[in-house]
Write a protein that holds these residues in place. Structure first.
Motif, short mmCIF file in Angstrom:
data_model
loop_
_atom_site.label_atom_id
_atom_site.label_comp_id
_atom_site.label_asym_id
_atom_site.label_seq_id
_atom_site.Cartn_x
_atom_site.Cartn_y
_atom_site.Cartn_z
N TYR A 260 0.97 11.70 -2.23
CA TYR A 260 1.80 12.91 -2.25
C TYR A 260 1.47 13.77 -3.47
CZ TYR A 260 5.91 15.91 -2.41
OH TYR A 260 6.74 17.00 -2.46
N GLU A 261 1.34 13.13 -4.61
CA GLU A 261 1.07 13.88 -5.84
C GLU A 261 -0.30 14.55 -5.80
OE1 GLU A 261 3.17 14.49 -8.20
OE2 GLU A 261 4.74 13.27 -7.27
N LEU A 262 -1.28 13.89 -5.19
CA LEU A 262 -2.65 14.41 -5.16
C LEU A 262 -2.96 15.18 -3.87
CD1 LEU A 262 -4.56 11.31 -6.60
CD2 LEU A 262 -3.73 13.32 -7.83
N PHE A 263 -1.94 15.44 -3.08
CA PHE A 263 -2.13 16.10 -1.79
C PHE A 263 -2.74 17.49 -1.97
CE2 PHE A 263 -0.57 18.62 1.83
CZ PHE A 263 -1.04 17.85 2.87
N LYS A 264 -3.82 17.77 -1.23
CA LYS A 264 -4.50 19.06 -1.32
C LYS A 264 -4.94 19.53 0.06
CE LYS A 264 -6.39 18.54 -6.00
NZ LYS A 264 -7.65 18.53 -6.81
N MET A 265 -5.15 20.82 0.15
CA MET A 265 -5.65 21.41 1.39
C MET A 265 -7.15 21.17 1.50
SD MET A 265 -5.20 25.35 2.67
CE MET A 265 -5.04 25.68 4.44
N GLN A 266 -7.60 20.78 2.69
CA GLN A 266 -9.02 20.55 2.93
C GLN A 266 -9.72 21.87 3.28
OE1 GLN A 266 -10.29 17.58 2.35
NE2 GLN A 266 -8.26 16.72 1.97
N PRO A 267 -11.02 21.98 3.04
CA PRO A 267 -11.74 23.20 3.41
C PRO A 267 -11.60 23.52 4.89
CG PRO A 267 -13.09 21.80 2.00
CD PRO A 267 -11.88 20.99 2.36
N ASN A 268 -11.30 24.77 5.19
CA ASN A 268 -11.17 25.26 6.57
C ASN A 268 -10.04 24.58 7.35
OD1 ASN A 268 -13.51 26.94 6.24
ND2 ASN A 268 -14.79 25.13 6.61
N GLU A 269 -9.09 24.01 6.64
CA GLU A 269 -7.98 23.33 7.31
C GLU A 269 -6.90 24.33 7.70
OE1 GLU A 269 -5.23 19.34 6.68
OE2 GLU A 269 -5.95 20.43 4.92
N LEU B 295 7.12 7.64 3.10
CA LEU B 295 7.90 7.42 1.88
C LEU B 295 9.40 7.34 2.14
CD1 LEU B 295 5.98 9.79 -0.57
CD2 LEU B 295 5.92 7.30 -0.51
N LEU B 296 9.82 7.78 3.32
CA LEU B 296 11.24 7.68 3.66
C LEU B 296 11.72 6.23 3.64
CD1 LEU B 296 11.64 10.24 6.61
CD2 LEU B 296 12.59 10.42 4.32
N LEU C 299 1.02 16.31 5.55
CA LEU C 299 2.07 16.15 4.56
C LEU C 299 3.26 15.39 5.14
CD1 LEU C 299 3.13 16.76 1.73
CD2 LEU C 299 3.99 18.95 2.59
N LEU C 300 3.60 15.68 6.40
CA LEU C 300 4.70 14.97 7.04
C LEU C 300 4.39 13.49 7.20
CD1 LEU C 300 6.01 17.34 9.87
CD2 LEU C 300 7.07 16.81 7.68
N ASP C 301 3.15 13.16 7.50
CA ASP C 301 2.76 11.75 7.63
C ASP C 301 3.03 11.00 6.32
OD1 ASP C 301 1.97 11.98 10.24
OD2 ASP C 301 -0.15 12.31 9.77
N ILE C 302 2.71 11.64 5.21
CA ILE C 302 2.92 11.01 3.90
C ILE C 302 4.40 10.89 3.58
CG2 ILE C 302 2.56 11.27 1.41
CD1 ILE C 302 -0.10 12.63 2.05
N THR C 303 5.13 11.98 3.76
CA THR C 303 6.56 11.97 3.41
C THR C 303 7.37 11.07 4.34
OG1 THR C 303 6.88 14.00 4.70
CG2 THR C 303 6.49 14.24 2.35
N ASN C 304 6.99 11.00 5.61
CA ASN C 304 7.70 10.11 6.53
C ASN C 304 7.51 8.65 6.13
OD1 ASN C 304 8.71 12.17 8.12
ND2 ASN C 304 7.03 12.10 9.60
N ILE D 210 0.84 -1.21 0.00
CA ILE D 210 0.00 0.00 0.00
C ILE D 210 0.87 1.25 0.00
CG2 ILE D 210 -1.60 1.37 1.40
CD1 ILE D 210 -2.93 -1.22 2.25
N LEU D 211 1.88 1.25 0.84
CA LEU D 211 2.78 2.40 0.93
C LEU D 211 3.50 2.64 -0.39
CD1 LEU D 211 4.19 4.60 2.58
CD2 LEU D 211 5.85 2.89 3.31
N THR D 212 3.94 1.55 -1.02
CA THR D 212 4.69 1.67 -2.27
C THR D 212 3.82 2.17 -3.41
OG1 THR D 212 6.11 -0.17 -1.60
CG2 THR D 212 6.11 0.42 -3.93
N HIS D 213 2.62 1.63 -3.53
CA HIS D 213 1.80 1.91 -4.71
C HIS D 213 0.74 2.99 -4.49
CE1 HIS D 213 3.55 -1.36 -7.03
NE2 HIS D 213 3.48 -2.10 -5.94
N GLU D 214 0.47 3.34 -3.24
CA GLU D 214 -0.50 4.40 -2.98
C GLU D 214 0.12 5.61 -2.30
OE1 GLU D 214 -3.75 2.74 -0.78
OE2 GLU D 214 -4.58 1.70 -2.52
N GLY D 215 1.27 5.41 -1.64
CA GLY D 215 1.89 6.51 -0.92
C GLY D 215 2.33 7.65 -1.82
#
Length: 213
Positions: free
Chosen positions: A107-116, A132-133, A125-130, A98-103
């Motif tokens: 990252y590429e589709l990462f977007k800001m949520q409403p009122n975030e 991928l480390l 973002l850190l959760d995703i990039t960590n 999952i991490l390899t093929h969806e992680g």
């Protein structure tokens, strides 16, 4: 179902159904992790059982875990198998795939949520990039900052304009001469970020005209 690296969501969905159909406990092993035989010691503490103390129930549950692991491994081609060959449980294999093929897609589709808030956006973002480390993908701080900037929604536009004016003012004074120009994630050209991209603005304008038509 066999997986050779293409269309992971399709394979993932089919494999989940297949595991449940074979034995629902196989799927639970993949989802929740393997069973570990435990016992209470003399201090009434829960500790792992040595192998020579395993009973029939322990062997039965461990067999379920190993069957789940085998089902996953035999469904992979050589490339995917080599990726997960060091995993000791079906749960770890599943998570790594999952991490390899969806992680990277996250990252590429990462977007800001409403009122975030910016803080929550950065933490996501850190959760995703960590994650991928572990795959050898290293992100420099300036890359993370640029990623955050391109993810900001329209309500941040006034603040971004103010920041750009401040940056331009300092640059003219010579304070920003050592900074690399930003690169747009929309057109991949240097000198501006995504929210200022002429191509993106043109697309939005055409979309508005299409909606009015």
């Amino acid at each position: 179902p066999f997986f050779s690296g293409d269309d992971f969501p399709y394979w993932k969905s089919r494999m989940e159904i297949y595991l449940k159909s074979r034995d629902f406990r196989n799927w639970l092993s993949v989802k929740n992790g393997p069973y570990t035989p435990m016992k209470l010691n003399d201090k009434n503490e829960l500790v792992s059982k040595p192998e020579d103390e395993w009973d029939e129930d322990d062997f039965r549950k461990l067999t379920i875990d190993n069957k789940a692991l085998n089902i996953l491994l035999v469904s992979l081609d050589k490339t995917e198998y080599n990726l997960v060959r060091r995993c000791t449980s079906a749960h770890k294999v599943w998570k790594l795939l999952i991490l390899t093929h969806e992680g990277t897609e996250d990252y590429e589709l990462f977007k800001m949520q409403p009122n975030e808030s910016i803080k929550n956006l950065y933490n996501r973002l850190l959760d995703i990039t960590n994650g991928l480390l572990g795959l050898g993908k290293v992100f420099e701080q300036d890359e993370l900052v640029r990623k955050l900037l391109e993810c900001l929604n329209d309500e941040w536009e006034p603040k971004m304009n103010k920041a750009r004016r401040f940056q331009k003012k300092n640059f003219n004074k010579g304070e920003g001469s050592k900074m690399d120009p930003p690169t747009c994630f929309e057109c991949n050209k240097p000198g501006h970020i995504k929210v200022d991209c002429p191509q993106l603005k043109k697309k939005k304008l055409l979309k508005k005209k299409a909606l009015k038509a």
